[in-house]
Design a protein around this motif. Sequence first.
Motif, PDB file in Angstrom:
ATOM      1  N   GLU A  84      41.108  33.511  26.800  1.00  0.00           N
ATOM      2  CA  GLU A  84      42.364  34.381  26.824  1.00  0.00           C
ATOM      3  C   GLU A  84      42.956  35.410  27.580  1.00  0.00           C
ATOM      4  N   ALA A  85      41.862  36.132  27.978  1.00  0.00           N
ATOM      5  CA  ALA A  85      42.048  37.494  28.705  1.00  0.00           C
ATOM      6  C   ALA A  85      41.316  37.616  30.035  1.00  0.00           C
ATOM      7  N   GLY A  86      40.356  36.586  30.354  1.00  0.00           N
ATOM      8  CA  GLY A  86      39.674  36.768  31.359  1.00  0.00           C
ATOM      9  C   GLY A  86      38.722  37.779  31.393  1.00  0.00           C
ATOM     10  N   PRO A  87      38.038  38.625  32.117  1.00  0.00           N
ATOM     11  CA  PRO A  87      37.383  39.593  31.830  1.00  0.00           C
ATOM     12  C   PRO A  87      38.042  40.998  31.475  1.00  0.00           C
ATOM     13  N   ARG A  88      39.325  41.124  31.209  1.00  0.00           N
ATOM     14  CA  ARG A  88      39.970  42.043  30.986  1.00  0.00           C
ATOM     15  C   ARG A  88      39.817  42.644  29.266  1.00  0.00           C
ATOM     16  N   VAL A  89      38.579  42.757  29.101  1.00  0.00           N
ATOM     17  CA  VAL A  89      38.066  43.084  27.935  1.00  0.00           C
ATOM     18  C   VAL A  89      36.915  43.920  27.966  1.00  0.00           C
ATOM     19  N   MET A 126      37.727  45.756  41.107  1.00  0.00           N
ATOM     20  CA  MET A 126      38.495  44.639  42.005  1.00  0.00           C
ATOM     21  C   MET A 126      38.239  43.282  41.357  1.00  0.00           C
ATOM     22  N   CYS A 127      36.924  43.050  40.885  1.00  0.00           N
ATOM     23  CA  CYS A 127      36.265  41.773  40.459  1.00  0.00           C
ATOM     24  C   CYS A 127      36.942  41.478  39.127  1.00  0.00           C
ATOM     25  N   LEU A 128      37.136  42.487  38.340  1.00  0.00           N
ATOM     26  CA  LEU A 128      37.917  42.536  37.101  1.00  0.00           C
ATOM     27  C   LEU A 128      39.394  41.929  37.400  1.00  0.00           C
ATOM     28  N   TYR A 129      40.241  42.648  38.177  1.00  0.00           N
ATOM     29  CA  TYR A 129      41.413  42.462  38.493  1.00  0.00           C
ATOM     30  C   TYR A 129      41.569  41.038  38.777  1.00  0.00           C
ATOM     31  N   ALA A 130      40.825  40.401  39.920  1.00  0.00           N
ATOM     32  CA  ALA A 130      41.026  39.062  40.668  1.00  0.00           C
ATOM     33  C   ALA A 130      40.774  38.061  39.976  1.00  0.00           C
ATOM     34  N   CYS A 131      40.099  37.881  38.795  1.00  0.00           N
ATOM     35  CA  CYS A 131      39.736  36.922  38.158  1.00  0.00           C
ATOM     36  C   CYS A 131      41.028  36.011  37.598  1.00  0.00           C
ATOM     37  N   PRO A 132      41.098  34.854  38.098  1.00  0.00           N
ATOM     38  CA  PRO A 132      42.310  33.978  37.697  1.00  0.00           C
ATOM     39  C   PRO A 132      42.582  33.863  36.103  1.00  0.00           C
ATOM     40  N   HIS A 133      41.360  33.959  35.605  1.00  0.00           N
ATOM     41  CA  HIS A 133      41.603  33.823  34.156  1.00  0.00           C
ATOM     42  C   HIS A 133      42.253  35.004  33.406  1.00  0.00           C
ATOM     43  N   GLY A 134      42.358  36.163  33.986  1.00  0.00           N
ATOM     44  CA  GLY A 134      42.880  37.380  33.474  1.00  0.00           C
ATOM     45  C   GLY A 134      44.277  37.578  34.106  1.00  0.00           C
ATOM     46  N   LEU A 135      44.702  37.014  35.422  1.00  0.00           N
ATOM     47  CA  LEU A 135      45.947  37.159  35.951  1.00  0.00           C
ATOM     48  C   LEU A 135      46.981  36.706  35.282  1.00  0.00           C
ATOM     49  N   LYS A 136      48.142  37.233  35.087  1.00  0.00           N
ATOM     50  CA  LYS A 136      49.463  36.433  34.417  1.00  0.00           C
ATOM     51  C   LYS A 136      49.911  35.645  35.567  1.00  0.00           C
ATOM     52  N   THR A 137      50.369  34.549  35.025  1.00  0.00           N
ATOM     53  CA  THR A 137      51.012  33.596  36.122  1.00  0.00           C
ATOM     54  C   THR A 137      52.578  33.642  35.954  1.00  0.00           C
TER      55      THR A 137
END
Length: 237
Positions: A147-152, A226-237
């Motif tokens: 749902e939010a990638g690693p942004r948790v 930056m690893c947290l920011y870059a993960c495609p599972h967390g980035l909004k499309t």
Amino acid sequence: MQPVALEDRIREIARQEGVDFFGIADLAVAKEELARQGGPGMAKYPRAISLGIRLFDEIVDQLPDRKSRAVAVSYRTHCYDVINLRLDEVASKIAGEVQRAGHRAYPVPASARTDDERICAVFSHKLAAHLAGLGWIGKSCLLVTPEAGPRVRFVTVLTDALLPAGEPMEVQCGNCTECVDACPVQAFTGRNFREDEPREARYDARKCEAYFKAMEKESGPAVCGMCLYACPHGLKT
């Protein structure tokens, strides 16, 4: 209180306290790793209650400009300090409820290093969340949620209450290396998570440590992510 009724009660406490992710892990398969990291005291509990709060996308999305003092202060305050405090508070409340129901409960601090040699805490919240079925451990060693990638951020309550446990989620990183490529100090090897391998096979924590210390010396408040920011599972499309 029976395990199912207790689960319903602690789920409701978590919901009331603004928790976004809730799961229960069976720790039997990780007993050896838990003992290695935290000693026998951490390995004696059969269950872990995993609780997660989602970070603020509007702040995380500014991390490419992390050397700006405004960005660093915002991230450290609202995506680290405040959320850790919220997690610790809800973990304490849930641990209290579990204890009142007649079970043992150990709330593990949300973010508190206890081993300077290995640069780790007494217990892995990411491992508990993974075993609870909330996500998988990615190539960045972060817990990646669908749902939010690693942004948790996560916290854990250890217990002997035999609550119904979730099932671990399969790794879904595939050939993606966005987090590996985004790291400014190349701290990741790019290997997928394997339960039979130590963290050091995937991640050099000392590189991150040195990078943070250099940033603090240069500009004060230091953040990376930056690893947290870059993960495609967390980035909004």
